[in-house]
Design a protein around this motif. Structure first.
Motif, PDB file in Angstrom:
ATOM      1  N   ASP A  62       0.854  -1.202   0.000  1.00 10.73           N
ATOM      2  CA  ASP A  62       0.000   0.000   0.000  1.00 10.73           C
ATOM      3  C   ASP A  62       0.886   1.248   0.000  1.00 10.73           C
ATOM      4  O   ASP A  62       1.172   1.830   1.048  1.00 10.73           O
ATOM      5  N   THR A  98      11.188  10.430  -0.240  1.00 12.16           N
ATOM      6  CA  THR A  98      12.552   9.874  -0.322  1.00 12.16           C
ATOM      7  C   THR A  98      13.367  10.362  -1.519  1.00 12.16           C
ATOM      8  O   THR A  98      14.585  10.292  -1.494  1.00 12.16           O
ATOM      9  N   ARG A 143       5.912  -1.940   3.702  1.00  8.81           N
ATOM     10  CA  ARG A 143       6.061  -0.731   2.874  1.00  8.81           C
ATOM     11  C   ARG A 143       7.023   0.286   3.486  1.00  8.81           C
ATOM     12  O   ARG A 143       7.549   1.147   2.780  1.00  8.81           O
ATOM     13  N   LEU A 174      12.686   1.476  -0.095  1.00  6.62           N
ATOM     14  CA  LEU A 174      13.889   2.296   0.085  1.00  6.62           C
ATOM     15  C   LEU A 174      15.149   1.714  -0.541  1.00  6.62           C
ATOM     16  O   LEU A 174      16.019   2.463  -0.980  1.00  6.62           O
ATOM     17  N   HIS A 207      25.994   9.587   1.696  1.00  7.15           N
ATOM     18  CA  HIS A 207      25.257   8.333   1.558  1.00  7.15           C
ATOM     19  C   HIS A 207      23.858   8.660   1.028  1.00  7.15           C
ATOM     20  O   HIS A 207      23.197   9.566   1.516  1.00  7.15           O
ATOM     21  N   ALA A 214      20.548   7.924   1.023  1.00  3.31           N
ATOM     22  CA  ALA A 214      19.428   7.233   1.663  1.00  3.31           C
ATOM     23  C   ALA A 214      18.113   7.936   1.376  1.00  3.31           C
ATOM     24  O   ALA A 214      17.098   7.279   1.134  1.00  3.31           O
ATOM     25  N   ILE A 257      17.250  14.159   3.431  1.00  4.22           N
ATOM     26  CA  ILE A 257      18.367  14.242   4.393  1.00  4.22           C
ATOM     27  C   ILE A 257      19.443  15.164   3.810  1.00  4.22           C
ATOM     28  O   ILE A 257      19.962  16.059   4.481  1.00  4.22           O
TER      29      ILE A 257
HETATM   30  O1  UT7 Z   1      20.908   3.941   5.100  1.00  2.00           O
HETATM   31  C1  UT7 Z   1      20.514   4.377   6.349  1.00  2.00           C
HETATM   32  C2  UT7 Z   1      19.192   3.805   6.584  1.00  2.00           C
HETATM   33  N1  UT7 Z   1      18.010   4.495   6.456  1.00  2.00           N
HETATM   34  C3  UT7 Z   1      17.712   5.802   6.347  1.00  2.00           C
HETATM   35  O2  UT7 Z   1      18.488   6.674   6.196  1.00  2.00           O
HETATM   36  C4  UT7 Z   1      16.261   6.131   6.458  1.00  2.00           C
HETATM   37  C5  UT7 Z   1      16.018   7.444   7.171  1.00  2.00           C
HETATM   38  N2  UT7 Z   1      14.587   7.696   7.271  1.00  2.00           N
HETATM   39  C6  UT7 Z   1      13.837   8.048   6.213  1.00  2.00           C
HETATM   40  O3  UT7 Z   1      14.332   8.181   5.115  1.00  2.00           O
HETATM   41  C7  UT7 Z   1      12.365   8.321   6.444  1.00  2.00           C
HETATM   42  O4  UT7 Z   1      12.097   8.324   7.836  1.00  2.00           O
HETATM   43  C8  UT7 Z   1      11.448   7.284   5.739  1.00  2.00           C
HETATM   44  C9  UT7 Z   1      11.495   7.496   4.236  1.00  2.00           C
HETATM   45  C10 UT7 Z   1      11.870   5.879   6.084  1.00  2.00           C
HETATM   46  C11 UT7 Z   1      10.001   7.477   6.203  1.00  2.00           C
HETATM   47  O5  UT7 Z   1       9.579   8.794   5.911  1.00  2.00           O
HETATM   48  P1  UT7 Z   1       8.882   9.675   7.043  1.00  2.00           P
HETATM   49  O6  UT7 Z   1       8.524  10.958   6.423  1.00  2.00           O
HETATM   50  O7  UT7 Z   1       9.807   9.690   8.235  1.00  2.00           O
HETATM   51  O8  UT7 Z   1       7.563   8.874   7.312  1.00  2.00           O
HETATM   52  P2  UT7 Z   1       7.049   8.152   8.636  1.00  2.00           P
HETATM   53  O9  UT7 Z   1       7.789   6.883   8.886  1.00  2.00           O
HETATM   54  O10 UT7 Z   1       6.951   9.150   9.748  1.00  2.00           O
HETATM   55  O11 UT7 Z   1       5.569   7.790   8.166  1.00  2.00           O
HETATM   56  C12 UT7 Z   1       4.609   8.793   7.814  1.00  2.00           C
HETATM   57  C13 UT7 Z   1       3.379   8.095   7.298  1.00  2.00           C
HETATM   58  C14 UT7 Z   1       2.884   6.969   8.214  1.00  2.00           C
HETATM   59  O12 UT7 Z   1       1.471   6.954   8.148  1.00  2.00           O
HETATM   60  P3  UT7 Z   1       0.582   7.631   9.303  1.00  2.00           P
HETATM   61  O13 UT7 Z   1       0.965   6.906  10.557  1.00  2.00           O
HETATM   62  O14 UT7 Z   1       0.982   9.076   9.319  1.00  2.00           O
HETATM   63  O15 UT7 Z   1      -0.814   7.387   8.846  1.00  2.00           O
HETATM   64  C15 UT7 Z   1       3.420   5.730   7.568  1.00  2.00           C
HETATM   65  O16 UT7 Z   1       2.645   4.591   7.875  1.00  2.00           O
HETATM   66  O17 UT7 Z   1       3.675   7.465   6.050  1.00  2.00           O
HETATM   67  C16 UT7 Z   1       3.297   6.082   6.116  1.00  2.00           C
HETATM   68  N3  UT7 Z   1       4.200   5.339   5.253  1.00  2.00           N
HETATM   69  C17 UT7 Z   1       3.963   5.153   3.957  1.00  2.00           C
HETATM   70  N4  UT7 Z   1       2.940   5.533   3.168  1.00  2.00           N
HETATM   71  C18 UT7 Z   1       2.995   5.189   1.884  1.00  2.00           C
HETATM   72  C19 UT7 Z   1       5.384   4.747   5.575  1.00  2.00           C
HETATM   73  N5  UT7 Z   1       5.920   4.176   4.488  1.00  2.00           N
HETATM   74  C20 UT7 Z   1       5.047   4.406   3.468  1.00  2.00           C
HETATM   75  C21 UT7 Z   1       5.047   4.058   2.123  1.00  2.00           C
HETATM   76  N6  UT7 Z   1       4.006   4.478   1.367  1.00  2.00           N
HETATM   77  N7  UT7 Z   1       6.042   3.353   1.542  1.00  2.00           N
END
Ligand code: UT7
Length: 315
Positions: A28, A38, A155, A160, A242, A244, A248
């Motif tokens: 989803d 991202t 998801r 990612l 990096h 990611a 960032i």
């Molecule tokens: O290599 C080093 C490893 N990783 C990283 O550097 C990752 C660092 N973090 C990030 O890049 C971001 O935190 C993410 C891209 C992983 C997530 O983005 P975010 O803006 O921090 O989103 P979030 O996790 O706070 O989620 C916001 C909303 C949530 O829904 P609700 O609770 O607001 O209704 C998530 O469930 O987005 C939802 N969500 C998604 N929706 C659609 C999370 N993943 C997805 C998705 N598609 N793939």
């Protein structure tokens, strides 16, 4: 002779390209969410007959060819990965055999997750500087097959990551500045993968916590490298972070009041390839002619552990 000179680079990604639209048919999510949150649009995954070693081998061959070196010139082979095809022998030993390195050329992997390439680079540099290797060049590889440990029903992570590899042949030079900082916060919960249990083997990540860590650690790391070298950002030609999340890098640019064009981005095409992301970006910059021989690059990474690091390179 303490600084690193890059003699040649190469990269390889496997054949299967997965788009955001493909992913939105699996979980989803949507192309719009993934792009906006991202900056990622496509990523490459290993298909039949492809793996970590095959990508790393292709990248290493290109790097050695471009550097104009043969197996006899390689004094040490260090590979950064946490997704080698086997727990042992290491990816570096597989490359050692496939590339025909001498028996007196040591080969080993390092695991510092997404910061791995910088740890591998500094390890190779220190070994070259110690002066006891059989030959003056090092082969440093960053390579991952993250699709093997990605849960394609989750998801929050599956959109990612991507698979891929890049390699660099380096030697020492006294004709460039050098600085390197490496560290770890010793966190084992925020980002982990590869446990023994069925679900433990997959990547589990508290994305927002990693995001907060990255935007704190990366600017500090860049400042620390520059201060160690006695330089300012204006004396560096390229900053290679990096890859990611595009947001960032945008945050880091704003925080440092830096020119955005100095910060290369290519996560749109590859996703987050962990230890391979920095050398893939380096290789693309050089291949596209966006960077020139002799310029100075500051590479900076962060990842599970929580590890961080930065280093200067003469291109
Ligand atoms: O290599 C080093 C490893 N990783 C990283 O550097 C990752 C660092 N973090 C990030 O890049 C971001 O935190 C993410 C891209 C992983 C997530 O983005 P975010 O803006 O921090 O989103 P979030 O996790 O706070 O989620 C916001 C909303 C949530 O829904 P609700 O609770 O607001 O209704 C998530 O469930 O987005 C939802 N969500 C998604 N929706 C659609 C999370 N993943 C997805 C998705 N598609 N793939």
């Amino acid at each position: 002779m303490n600084a690193i000179k890059l003699l040649g680079t190469g990269r390889h990604v496997p054949s299967r390209c997965l788009t955001n639209d493909d992913l939105s048919r699996m979980v989803d999510t949507s192309d719009q969410w993934i792009r906006e949150r991202t900056g990622i649009v496509t990523r490459y995954l290993c298909g039949e007959g492809e793996g970590n070693t095959s990508s790393a081998l292709a990248a290493a061959k290109t790097a050695m060819e471009r550097a104009g070196v043969g197996p006899q010139d390689i004094g040490v082979c260090v590979a950064a990965t946490f997704t080698a095809d086997h727990a042992t022998p290491s990816l570096a030993c597989e490359l050692h055999q496939l590339l025909g390195f001498a028996e007196t050329t040591p080969a080993f992997d390092v695991n510092a997750a997404c910061t791995g390439f910088l740890h591998a680079l500094e390890t190779a540099r220190c070994l070259l500087a110690a002066g006891r290797l059989r030959a003056p060049c090092a082969l440093v590889v960053g390579s991952e097959a993250l699709s093997r440990i990605t849960d394609f029903t989750d998801r929050s992570t599956c959109v990612l990551f991507g698979d891929g590899a890049a390699a660099a042949v380096i030697r020492l030079t006294d004709d460039a500045p050098y600085a390197c900082v490496l560290g770890a916060r010793g966190d084992t919960q925020i980002l982990r993968a590869g446990g023994a249990g069925e679900m433990d083997r997959f990547i589990h990540m508290d994305g927002p916590a990693v995001f907060r860590f990255a935007v704190d650690a990366v600017p500090k790391c860049i400042d620390a490298v520059l201060s160690q070298a006695g330089m300012t950002l204006s004396q560096v030609d390229h900053v290679i972070c990096h890859q990611a999340n595009s947001r960032i890098i945008d945050y880091v640019v704003r925080r440092l009041k830096a020119p955005p064009e100095k910060f290369y981005k290519n996560m749109d095409r590859y996703g987050n390839t962990s230890a391979a992301s920095i050398p893939i970006a380096l290789d693309e910059l050089l291949e596209k002619g966006l960077a020139r021989q002799g310029q100075i690059a500051l590479c900076v990474g962060f990842g599970a552990g929580l590890t961080w690091g930065g280093a200067l390179l003469k291109l």
